[in-house]
Motif scaffolding. Structure first.
Motif, PDB file in Angstrom:
ATOM      1  N   GLU A 328      31.708  14.987  20.571  1.00 36.99           N
ATOM      2  CA  GLU A 328      31.883  13.532  20.651  1.00 36.99           C
ATOM      3  C   GLU A 328      31.854  13.057  22.105  1.00 36.99           C
ATOM      4  O   GLU A 328      31.286  12.004  22.428  1.00 36.99           O
ATOM      5  CB  GLU A 328      33.216  13.144  20.002  1.00 36.99           C
ATOM      6  N   LEU A 331      28.386  13.067  23.352  1.00 29.68           N
ATOM      7  CA  LEU A 331      27.675  11.903  22.822  1.00 29.68           C
ATOM      8  C   LEU A 331      27.937  10.684  23.702  1.00 29.68           C
ATOM      9  O   LEU A 331      27.025   9.897  23.991  1.00 29.68           O
ATOM     10  CB  LEU A 331      28.127  11.638  21.385  1.00 29.68           C
ATOM     11  N   PHE A 593      23.305  14.268  17.049  1.00 24.52           N
ATOM     12  CA  PHE A 593      23.995  13.376  16.119  1.00 24.52           C
ATOM     13  C   PHE A 593      23.002  12.477  15.394  1.00 24.52           C
ATOM     14  O   PHE A 593      21.957  12.098  15.951  1.00 24.52           O
ATOM     15  CB  PHE A 593      24.986  12.477  16.864  1.00 24.52           C
ATOM     16  N   TRP A 605      28.711   7.839  13.053  1.00 21.18           N
ATOM     17  CA  TRP A 605      27.875   8.911  13.584  1.00 21.18           C
ATOM     18  C   TRP A 605      28.396  10.265  13.094  1.00 21.18           C
ATOM     19  O   TRP A 605      29.586  10.463  12.885  1.00 21.18           O
ATOM     20  CB  TRP A 605      27.821   8.877  15.113  1.00 21.18           C
ATOM     21  N   THR A 606      27.461  11.157  12.891  1.00 27.10           N
ATOM     22  CA  THR A 606      27.772  12.475  12.337  1.00 27.10           C
ATOM     23  C   THR A 606      27.052  13.545  13.137  1.00 27.10           C
ATOM     24  O   THR A 606      25.845  13.428  13.392  1.00 27.10           O
ATOM     25  CB  THR A 606      27.332  12.578  10.863  1.00 27.10           C
ATOM     26  N   ARG A 607      27.779  14.569  13.516  1.00 24.68           N
ATOM     27  CA  ARG A 607      27.153  15.708  14.189  1.00 24.68           C
ATOM     28  C   ARG A 607      26.324  16.491  13.172  1.00 24.68           C
ATOM     29  O   ARG A 607      26.790  16.781  12.071  1.00 24.68           O
ATOM     30  CB  ARG A 607      28.224  16.609  14.791  1.00 24.68           C
TER      31      ARG A 607
END
Length: 623
Positions: A328, A331, A593, A605-607
């Motif tokens: 995160e 990101l 992501f 948002w998603t990894r």
């Protein structure tokens, strides 16, 4: 410089001729006495304000009682010098809480008594996390030093005296010249000398071997103190870091004893310079994998990455949490105007070594989850506005050639955290089809899970790329400590990416004195001529053991009764089809992501998991 035998004979003849032909008076003159051999004493105090991570009373006692006592000793004895190593966060805490203590430190530094060593922002288990984290740690440390008005030396020494081969590829760019390495390097090799050079990937640094030779023809040296600074005058956790007169007197006696024997106190940088001058060309240090002090007790990284010594420990989970949080934070870096977004401070605190390892207290095992959550929260508060801005850039006709006037439908962005161009792109079309589960027999023969019941699921992500999910449970309910040992057969010399050098693949030497234990910061290890295994560090992060007598690589973790289930994830890679280092870094070092914003809603948002990395084409086969 060495002299040949023929040259030596000529020198002897010349000396004899000079003696015969010299005047009688000249022969009777005595040669001047040889200059006495220098005797140098050094002291290294390792101060860890996170000794009990998360306990404010301990932090204050370490600073205001133990550290203050050591500073007052030096202030009263200007003939002594010492090197003080401390994390930058500790200096930050000292400046905020005890400014008079910082003033005393500065006084002694200006008087030339203290040489400051700062190797990281937090007392991190840095050899367990990727290079970017250590880069950010050094950057934060530099900013702290500027704020508190102190200058550090060009020496590096780290928490737990960690040694990582990749240090030599990183530290020179940050102004370091030499590494003070633990005597435990001798756990893997016979290393008699005091000073070596170590090279990797075209760069080299000097390495002071703390346990090396002390007696040279040109120099004798000794340690006056070499330990946790808190042991100079306290019983550490036993008496909550309060000064004990008898302990302090015993430590001071060592200083006075060396001074009485004619030793002159110098800084470690002065000692390395003297050794360098006397040796001419220090010997080359052969490859030594990751190490730390007390190797015989810790078995390398295993104590922090797999061994359970206290009821609240769960190393694999605790060490994985910073990997989840750093994704995160990375990101956020993508959208930060100066490269580093928010969240790095708490993230580096979450990587502290003492949340696992030497019998951590409950407050310490809770410290990493709390700091990791704080890092995620800081990055999460920063991201929505930046994602909006990125979407607007993609909508700009001057940038993309697409007229995006009016309200658009759902926005779907693919964001790569790895530095480079084109990190933010629109997701167009649909991902590749779903992956399929295949029999576990598709794995290399010899894969086993020992010590406990296990459920193994194997998924083919792409031809030559298999995901292995392992779920383990205790052998019997309520029976206390238990263990899982997941092993992959070894059919070739293992190779891995050294800590802080994830771009490399280095063969592990087979002539080490003990079986090596490796952190695997990007998860990668080669186990066969065309086979590599990659650990998903964000699921569970434990060390890899090369058991040479059984030709296997083992990922081992101990659990206490409180852990009722644990999950591990690995990838088995056909290296003829895929570059295993690239795959490992895509999974563990530079995550990707998918971000989505629906009309009238905020961003989510998603990894991407390894499966999604394959489906979205982020991980691809060799051409």
């Amino acid at each position: 410089m060495r002299t040949s035998r023929s040259t030596f004979v000529l020198l002897l003849a010349a000396v004899a001729l000079a003696a015969v032909t010299a005047p009688v008076g000249a022969q009777e003159k005595e040669a001047p006495p040889a200059a006495p051999r220098p005797k140098l004493a050094v002291a290294l105090f390792h101060w860890n304000v996170q000794y009990i991570a998360g306990d404010r009373k301990s932090e204050d006692a370490i600073l205001n009682d133990s550290l203050r006592g050591a500073l007052e000793f030096l202030d009263a004895n200007p003939e002594f010098k010492a090197d003080f190593e401390i994390q930058a966060w500790g200096l930050e805490a000292m400046a905020e809480r005890f400014p008079d203590l910082l003033a005393l430190w500065k006084k002694l530094a200006e008087r030339g008594q203290i040489e400051l060593i700062v190797g990281h922002y937090s007392d991190q288990l840095f050899y367990a996390y990727p290079r970017r984290d250590m880069e950010r740690s050094l950057e934060l440390s530099a900013r702290v030093l500027a704020r508190v008005g102190l200058s550090r030396s060009a020496l590096f020494s780290g928490q737990e005296m960690q040694w990582a081969p990749g240090l030599v590829t990183l530290l020179p760019d940050h102004g370091y010249r030499a590494i003070v390495a633990t005597s435990a390097l001798g756990y893997y090799r016979d290393l008699p000398e005091a000073l070596y050079t170590f090279a990797l990937d075209g760069q080299e640094m000097e390495v002071l071997n703390a346990g090396g030779r002390k007696d040279y023809p040109f120099l004798e040296w000794a340690w006056a103190f070499y330990d946790d600074g808190e042991t100079f005058n306290t019983f550490t956790t036993v008496n909550k870091f309060k000064r004990v007169a008898g302990v302090e007197a015993k430590s001071i006696a060592r200083f006075r004893d060396l001074a009485g024997k004619g030793f002159r106190f110098v800084h470690i940088s002065e000692l390395t310079a003297a050794l360098r001058a006397g040796l001419g060309a220090p010997a080359r240090l052969p490859y030594v994998p990751e190490a730390n002090w007390h190797m015989d007790k810790s078995i390398g990284p295993y104590t922090w990455m797999g061994k359970a010594l206290m009821p609240t420990e769960e190393d694999g989970r605790v060490r994985a949490l910073p990997f989840q949080a750093r994704a995160e934070v990375l990101l956020g870096d993508v959208f930060a105007s100066h490269g580093a977004g928010p969240g790095w401070g708490p993230l580096l605190l979450s990587e502290v070594s003492d949340s696992s390892g030497w019998r951590p207290f409950p407050v310490e095992t809770e410290y990493t989850p709390a700091r990791a959550a704080e890092a995620v929260a800081q990055a999460g508060a920063f991201l929505p506005e930046r994602l909006d801005a990125a979407a607007e850039i993609l909508d700009d006709p001057e940038t993309t050639g697409v007229d995006a006037a009016g309200e658009r439908g759902p926005r779907r962005l693919l964001v790569r955290t790895r530095p480079g161009k084109g990190r933010v792109t629109e997701i167009a079309g649909r991902p590749l089809g779903a992956v399929k589960e295949v029999p576990a027999a598709r794995l290399s023969a010899g894969f086993t899970v020992e010590g406990c019941p296990a459920d193994v699921r194997v998924t083919m992500l792409l031809p030559g790329l298999h995901q292995v999910d392992v779920s383990v449970t205790p052998p019997e309910a309520g029976k206390g400590k238990w263990e899982a040992a997941i092993s992959f057969p070894l059919t070739a010399r293992p190779a891995y990416s050294p800590s802080l050098a994830e771009h490399l693949s280095v063969e592990v030497p087979g002539d080490l004195s003990h079986d090596p234990v490796l952190p695997l910061t990007n998860g990668y290890i080669r186990v066969g001529e065309h086979v590599a295994v990659i650990k998903d560090c964000s699921v569970r992060h434990v060390a890899a053991h090369w058991e040479r007598n059984r030709d296997r690589i083992v990922f081992r973790e101990e659990f206490t009764a409180r852990t009722r289930e644990a999950a591990f994830r690995f990838l088995e890679v056909d290296t003829r089809r895929f570059d295993p280092v690239e795959v490992a870094n895509a999974i563990n070092v530079w995550p990707t992501f998918a971000a989505r914003r629906d009309p009238g809603q905020g961003w989510r948002w998603t990894r991407l998991s390894p499966e999604s990395l394959a489906r979205f084409g982020v991980v691809t086969a060799r051409e």
